[in-house]
Motif scaffolding. Structure first.
Motif: not given
Length: 465
Positions: A77-84, A86-93, A182-184
């Motif tokens: 979720a933190r990675a998704c919100l970071t991508a948001r 940055l106005n980007r889509s999160l590559l499926m981790p 680090k790990n998100p």
């Protein structure tokens, strides 16, 4: 505590709400300085900024996500919100199938879509966050690295500045931003509980795992006092997340010493006493124990409970084979969903597993219009057995949706309450009235506008909370 500031008598209900919202905008204009910068500014535009800039989809890549199921969900979720931001889509981790400190020989990545439904996630989170596949990349060489800082010198403010810098138009020339470090889960947290809750709600288990969950729930509900699948008078069940495993007891005792808090660890006997004093329970009652039995000091957890409580675990239900055919992550995902569906849940407020469950159950309450959690006649109640409540039972527990970060859920808290506190933008039904809650956050002031859309009232309140 809410303090009434203004009361207005306006001709129509709609005009009153619009007037109050206008007042908040005026106050915001007066109080916000030009130098104030917040990551939340990016929330409003999100991925839509890509369209306004007339550029192709941009992506964010993060390190493999590790640790326990719920630590991984928070990290995702933190990675998704970071991508948001940055106005980007999160590559499926990649997630991790096992706990590296318990199953070193089985530590291996597992794809997100082996646990959760990829298309369903994007459908439910449409317009908020988005996942993409690596096959969506058109130019893998168009990439820039973002090095996450660490240590005490890497402050929350420095992290925000870094995100703001990488969200600028200058970085649109790069198709992918790759985060190194680090790990998100360990990244700084800039988002309110309500934003995390939106992401968690988009995580739907794949059909194969959901079928296993249905099987476990069915076995629990069928279990009778004679242990021969004879149904009880009621088909409901109570799920108890018992944190009494060896590794947890070592961790929680150290945590109690460091934090000078005595309400973190609970013995088997203490949990039994608290549950026995729970006013909500009306025997005969089925108790499902969600516990890692292989890590217990002894196997006596099924005995010693109050009369009328029919206690079961995976072994007693004959479900060991179902769990053992899956790696740790999927086992935990099954137990999580089983506990989420329970009529009553009892857990530990310092456990991430328990805390995320209570968040999910609180969301369910809100959707069903349950505004008053306190008391014994509430739907889907949750309790913290490590905190003493009324009549010597566990304390009632719901998630504080007004928290500005996920810290209390990520690391635990003894601030456990049954008071419902909502977040920005929630429509909350409370028959016969409806409320719309909005918050505008300033440096040290939270202004809330509450519009009661009911003909029974002719006043409105702007309150400082």
């Amino acid at each position: 505590m809410d303090i009434s500031i203004f009361r207005f008598n306006v001709s129509s209900q709609v005009s009153k709400c619009l007037f109050l919202l206008l007042m908040v905008l005026i106050i915001r204009t007066l109080l916000l300085s030009n130098s104030f910068r917040s990551v939340s500014i990016n929330y409003e535009t999100g991925l839509l900024e890509s369209d306004s800039r007339n550029v192709k989809m941009k992506f964010l890549e993060v390190p493999q996500i590790v640790w326990g199921l719920n630590n991984q969900k928070i990290a995702l979720a933190r990675a998704c919100l970071t991508a948001r931001t940055l106005n980007r889509s999160l590559l499926m981790p990649s997630l991790s199938a096992s706990l590296f400190y318990k199953e070193i020989n089985r530590l291996q990545p597992i794809s997100f879509d082996k646990i959760f439904q990829f298309e369903k996630f994007n459908s439910l989170c449409n317009g908020f966050v988005q996942l993409s596949r690596y096959s969506d990349l058109t130019n893998q060489s168009s990439m820039i690295e973002l090095h996450k800082g660490s240590g005490r010198k890497w402050t929350l403010e420095r992290d925000i500045d870094q995100l703001n810098e990488f969200s600028k138009q200058d970085y649109d020339v790069y198709e992918t931003i790759r985060v190194l470090g680090k790990n998100p889960f360990l990244w700084h947290d800039h988002w309110p509980v309500s934003d995390y809750a939106k992401v968690f709600e988009c995580l739907v288990l794949v059909d194969e795992i959901s079928k296993e969950v249905n099987e476990v729930v069915s076995k629990i509900k069928q279990f009778g006092s004679d242990g021969k699948s004879v149904a009880l008078n009621q088909s409901s069940y109570v799920a108890i997340h018992m944190r009494i495993e060896k590794d947890w007891m070592i961790h929680c005792k150290k945590l109690e010493q460091r934090s000078n808090v005595s309400d973190i660890c609970s013995s088997k006997e203490e949990i039994m006493i608290r549950v026995a004093n729970l006013e909500t329970l009306r025997p005969p009652t089925i108790l499902y124990l969600a516990v890692a039995t292989e890590l217990l000091e002894d196997d006596s957890i099924l005995v010693g409970w109050k009369e009328g409580m029919h206690v079961v675990d995976k072994k007693r239900l004959g479900l060991v084979e179902i769990y053992e055919k899956y790696p740790y992550l999927i086992q935990s995902a099954i137990d999580y969903e089983v506990c989420l569906r329970a009529d009553v849940f009892v857990g530990n407020s310092y456990s991430t597993f328990s805390s995320l469950l209570v968040l999910g159950r609180t969301q369910r309450m809100i959707k069903m219009g349950v505004l008053h959690e306190c008391g014994i006649d509430v739907r889907w109640p949750s309790y913290a057995y490590n905190m003493k409540g009324e009549f010597g039972g566990p304390r009632q527990w719901i998630t504080n949706f007004s928290d500005s970060s996920l810290r209390a859920i990520s690391y635990g808290s003894n601030n456990v309450s049954c008071r419902l506190q909502l977040s920005e933008g929630d429509w909350v039904p409370d028959d016969p009235y409806y409320y719309y809650i909005t918050f505008d956050r300033f440096d040290s002031i939270n202004m809330a506008v509450v519009c009661q859309l009911s003909e029974a009232y002719s006043t409105r309140t702007v309150a400082s909370v």
